[in-house]
Design a protein around this motif. Structure first.
Motif, PDB file in Angstrom:
ATOM      1  N   ARG A  46      -0.246 -43.896   4.508  1.00 43.16           N
ATOM      2  CA  ARG A  46      -0.725 -43.212   5.721  1.00 43.16           C
ATOM      3  C   ARG A  46      -0.744 -41.696   5.530  1.00 43.16           C
ATOM      4  O   ARG A  46      -1.729 -41.019   5.857  1.00 43.16           O
ATOM      5  N   GLN A  47       0.351 -41.140   4.999  1.00 40.46           N
ATOM      6  CA  GLN A  47       0.445 -39.687   4.831  1.00 40.46           C
ATOM      7  C   GLN A  47      -0.607 -39.148   3.869  1.00 40.46           C
ATOM      8  O   GLN A  47      -1.004 -37.993   3.970  1.00 40.46           O
ATOM      9  N   GLN A  48      -1.057 -39.986   2.941  1.00 43.81           N
ATOM     10  CA  GLN A  48      -2.045 -39.557   1.963  1.00 43.81           C
ATOM     11  C   GLN A  48      -3.477 -39.650   2.485  1.00 43.81           C
ATOM     12  O   GLN A  48      -4.337 -38.872   2.049  1.00 43.81           O
ATOM     13  N   VAL A  49      -3.746 -40.584   3.396  1.00 43.31           N
ATOM     14  CA  VAL A  49      -5.143 -40.871   3.734  1.00 43.31           C
ATOM     15  C   VAL A  49      -5.575 -40.458   5.140  1.00 43.31           C
ATOM     16  O   VAL A  49      -6.767 -40.338   5.386  1.00 43.31           O
ATOM     17  N   GLU A  50      -4.635 -40.253   6.054  1.00 43.82           N
ATOM     18  CA  GLU A  50      -5.044 -39.917   7.417  1.00 43.82           C
ATOM     19  C   GLU A  50      -5.359 -38.430   7.522  1.00 43.82           C
ATOM     20  O   GLU A  50      -4.512 -37.616   7.877  1.00 43.82           O
ATOM     21  N   CYS A  51      -6.592 -38.099   7.204  1.00 46.36           N
ATOM     22  CA  CYS A  51      -7.109 -36.743   7.313  1.00 46.36           C
ATOM     23  C   CYS A  51      -8.483 -36.834   7.968  1.00 46.36           C
ATOM     24  O   CYS A  51      -9.063 -37.911   8.074  1.00 46.36           O
ATOM     25  N   ASP A  52      -8.984 -35.710   8.406  1.00 43.31           N
ATOM     26  CA  ASP A  52     -10.261 -35.697   9.132  1.00 43.31           C
ATOM     27  C   ASP A  52     -11.391 -36.380   8.366  1.00 43.31           C
ATOM     28  O   ASP A  52     -12.227 -37.059   8.958  1.00 43.31           O
ATOM     29  N   ASP A  53     -11.415 -36.224   7.054  1.00 47.30           N
ATOM     30  CA  ASP A  53     -12.492 -36.818   6.241  1.00 47.30           C
ATOM     31  C   ASP A  53     -12.461 -38.338   6.232  1.00 47.30           C
ATOM     32  O   ASP A  53     -13.487 -38.983   5.996  1.00 47.30           O
ATOM     33  N   ASN A  54     -11.290 -38.941   6.459  1.00 51.79           N
ATOM     34  CA  ASN A  54     -11.157 -40.398   6.356  1.00 51.79           C
ATOM     35  C   ASN A  54     -11.084 -41.134   7.688  1.00 51.79           C
ATOM     36  O   ASN A  54     -11.201 -42.360   7.713  1.00 51.79           O
ATOM     37  N   ILE A  55     -10.883 -40.423   8.790  1.00 50.33           N
ATOM     38  CA  ILE A  55     -10.749 -41.083  10.091  1.00 50.33           C
ATOM     39  C   ILE A  55     -12.009 -41.913  10.363  1.00 50.33           C
ATOM     40  O   ILE A  55     -13.127 -41.425  10.255  1.00 50.33           O
ATOM     41  N   GLY A  56     -11.792 -43.184  10.670  1.00 52.91           N
ATOM     42  CA  GLY A  56     -12.888 -44.099  10.959  1.00 52.91           C
ATOM     43  C   GLY A  56     -13.361 -44.904   9.759  1.00 52.91           C
ATOM     44  O   GLY A  56     -14.074 -45.889   9.919  1.00 52.91           O
ATOM     45  N   LYS A  57     -12.974 -44.499   8.563  1.00 57.51           N
ATOM     46  CA  LYS A  57     -13.340 -45.268   7.371  1.00 57.51           C
ATOM     47  C   LYS A  57     -12.409 -46.467   7.241  1.00 57.51           C
ATOM     48  O   LYS A  57     -11.368 -46.540   7.883  1.00 57.51           O
ATOM     49  N   MET A  58     -12.773 -47.384   6.371  1.00 59.06           N
ATOM     50  CA  MET A  58     -11.976 -48.586   6.146  1.00 59.06           C
ATOM     51  C   MET A  58     -11.126 -48.415   4.892  1.00 59.06           C
ATOM     52  O   MET A  58     -11.607 -47.899   3.886  1.00 59.06           O
ATOM     53  N   ILE A  59      -9.879 -48.866   4.979  1.00 59.05           N
ATOM     54  CA  ILE A  59      -8.997 -48.896   3.824  1.00 59.05           C
ATOM     55  C   ILE A  59      -8.718 -50.357   3.499  1.00 59.05           C
ATOM     56  O   ILE A  59      -8.498 -51.162   4.403  1.00 59.05           O
ATOM     57  N   VAL A  60      -8.776 -50.682   2.232  1.00 57.28           N
ATOM     58  CA  VAL A  60      -8.481 -52.038   1.758  1.00 57.28           C
ATOM     59  C   VAL A  60      -7.241 -51.921   0.878  1.00 57.28           C
ATOM     60  O   VAL A  60      -7.230 -51.141  -0.078  1.00 57.28           O
ATOM     61  N   ILE A  61      -6.202 -52.704   1.218  1.00 60.12           N
ATOM     62  CA  ILE A  61      -4.925 -52.619   0.521  1.00 60.12           C
ATOM     63  C   ILE A  61      -4.611 -53.956  -0.139  1.00 60.12           C
ATOM     64  O   ILE A  61      -4.703 -55.007   0.500  1.00 60.12           O
ATOM     65  N   ASP A  62      -4.221 -53.900  -1.406  1.00 61.64           N
ATOM     66  CA  ASP A  62      -3.724 -55.083  -2.113  1.00 61.64           C
ATOM     67  C   ASP A  62      -2.290 -55.284  -1.646  1.00 61.64           C
ATOM     68  O   ASP A  62      -1.423 -54.435  -1.880  1.00 61.64           O
ATOM     69  N   ALA A  63      -2.024 -56.387  -0.966  1.00 62.13           N
ATOM     70  CA  ALA A  63      -0.720 -56.632  -0.357  1.00 62.13           C
ATOM     71  C   ALA A  63       0.380 -56.867  -1.379  1.00 62.13           C
ATOM     72  O   ALA A  63       1.555 -56.796  -1.037  1.00 62.13           O
ATOM     73  N   LYS A  64       0.019 -57.133  -2.622  1.00 63.93           N
ATOM     74  CA  LYS A  64       1.045 -57.339  -3.647  1.00 63.93           C
ATOM     75  C   LYS A  64       1.434 -56.028  -4.322  1.00 63.93           C
ATOM     76  O   LYS A  64       2.604 -55.769  -4.553  1.00 63.93           O
ATOM     77  N   THR A  65       0.446 -55.196  -4.623  1.00 69.90           N
ATOM     78  CA  THR A  65       0.692 -54.006  -5.427  1.00 69.90           C
ATOM     79  C   THR A  65       0.681 -52.693  -4.644  1.00 69.90           C
ATOM     80  O   THR A  65       1.185 -51.689  -5.125  1.00 69.90           O
ATOM     81  N   GLY A  66       0.030 -52.691  -3.488  1.00 71.98           N
ATOM     82  CA  GLY A  66      -0.125 -51.458  -2.733  1.00 71.98           C
ATOM     83  C   GLY A  66      -1.314 -50.630  -3.179  1.00 71.98           C
ATOM     84  O   GLY A  66      -1.598 -49.579  -2.613  1.00 71.98           O
ATOM     85  N   GLU A  67      -2.027 -51.113  -4.191  1.00 69.25           N
ATOM     86  CA  GLU A  67      -3.234 -50.416  -4.627  1.00 69.25           C
ATOM     87  C   GLU A  67      -4.233 -50.446  -3.473  1.00 69.25           C
ATOM     88  O   GLU A  67      -4.336 -51.432  -2.759  1.00 69.25           O
ATOM     89  N   TYR A  68      -4.983 -49.371  -3.303  1.00 73.39           N
ATOM     90  CA  TYR A  68      -5.907 -49.323  -2.183  1.00 73.39           C
ATOM     91  C   TYR A  68      -7.145 -48.515  -2.529  1.00 73.39           C
ATOM     92  O   TYR A  68      -7.184 -47.796  -3.524  1.00 73.39           O
ATOM     93  N   GLY A  69      -8.133 -48.652  -1.687  1.00 70.28           N
ATOM     94  CA  GLY A  69      -9.348 -47.869  -1.798  1.00 70.28           C
ATOM     95  C   GLY A  69      -9.926 -47.666  -0.417  1.00 70.28           C
ATOM     96  O   GLY A  69      -9.601 -48.397   0.525  1.00 70.28           O
ATOM     97  N   ILE A  70     -10.769 -46.666  -0.297  1.00 65.50           N
ATOM     98  CA  ILE A  70     -11.352 -46.295   0.990  1.00 65.50           C
ATOM     99  C   ILE A  70     -12.860 -46.163   0.830  1.00 65.50           C
ATOM    100  O   ILE A  70     -13.339 -45.578  -0.142  1.00 65.50           O
ATOM    101  N   ASP A  71     -13.587 -46.708   1.790  1.00 67.86           N
ATOM    102  CA  ASP A  71     -15.020 -46.463   1.879  1.00 67.86           C
ATOM    103  C   ASP A  71     -15.462 -46.712   3.317  1.00 67.86           C
ATOM    104  O   ASP A  71     -14.654 -47.074   4.161  1.00 67.86           O
TER     105      ASP A  71
END
Length: 79
Positions: free
Chosen positions: A24-49
Motif C-alpha cells: 500500500r505504501q508503495q503504490v497509493e499515489c496520485d498516478d495509481n489511484i483507480g488502477k488495478m493491482i494484481v497480487i500473487d497471494a503466495k509470493t506478494g509479487e504484484y503488478g499494476i495496470d
C-alpha cells in the motif's frame, strides 16, 4: 510443481495482508489511484495496470499455478 489449494477467501486474505503490510505504501499515489493491482497471494509479487488483465497474464505466464487477487487501488474494501 504442486498446486496450492486455497479457498477464494484465503487468497483474498493473504493478498490483502501483503497489500496492508507494505505494498500500500508503495503504490497509493496520485498516478495509481483507480488502477488495478494484481497480487500473487503466495509470493506478494504484484503488478499494476489500468484493468489488471495485462498484469494477470504476465504473472500467470511466469507462474501458471499462481493464486491471484485483484483490487482497485485507493478505494475502500467493502468486504
Amino acid at each position: 510443481m504442486q498446486a496450492i489449494f486455497w479457498t477464494v477467501e484465503e487468497v483474498a486474505q493473504r493478498a490483502k495482508l501483503f497489500y496492508d503490510n507494505g505494498i500500500r505504501q508503495q503504490v497509493e499515489c496520485d498516478d495509481n489511484i483507480g488502477k488495478m493491482i494484481v497480487i500473487d497471494a503466495k509470493t506478494g509479487e504484484y503488478g499494476i495496470d489500468k484493468t489488471g488483465v495485462e498484469t494477470a497474464l504476465k504473472l500467470k505466464q511466469k507462474k501458471p499455478n499462481a493464486r491471484l487477487f485483484t483490487m482497485r487501488i485507493g478505494y475502500k474494501d467493502i468486504s
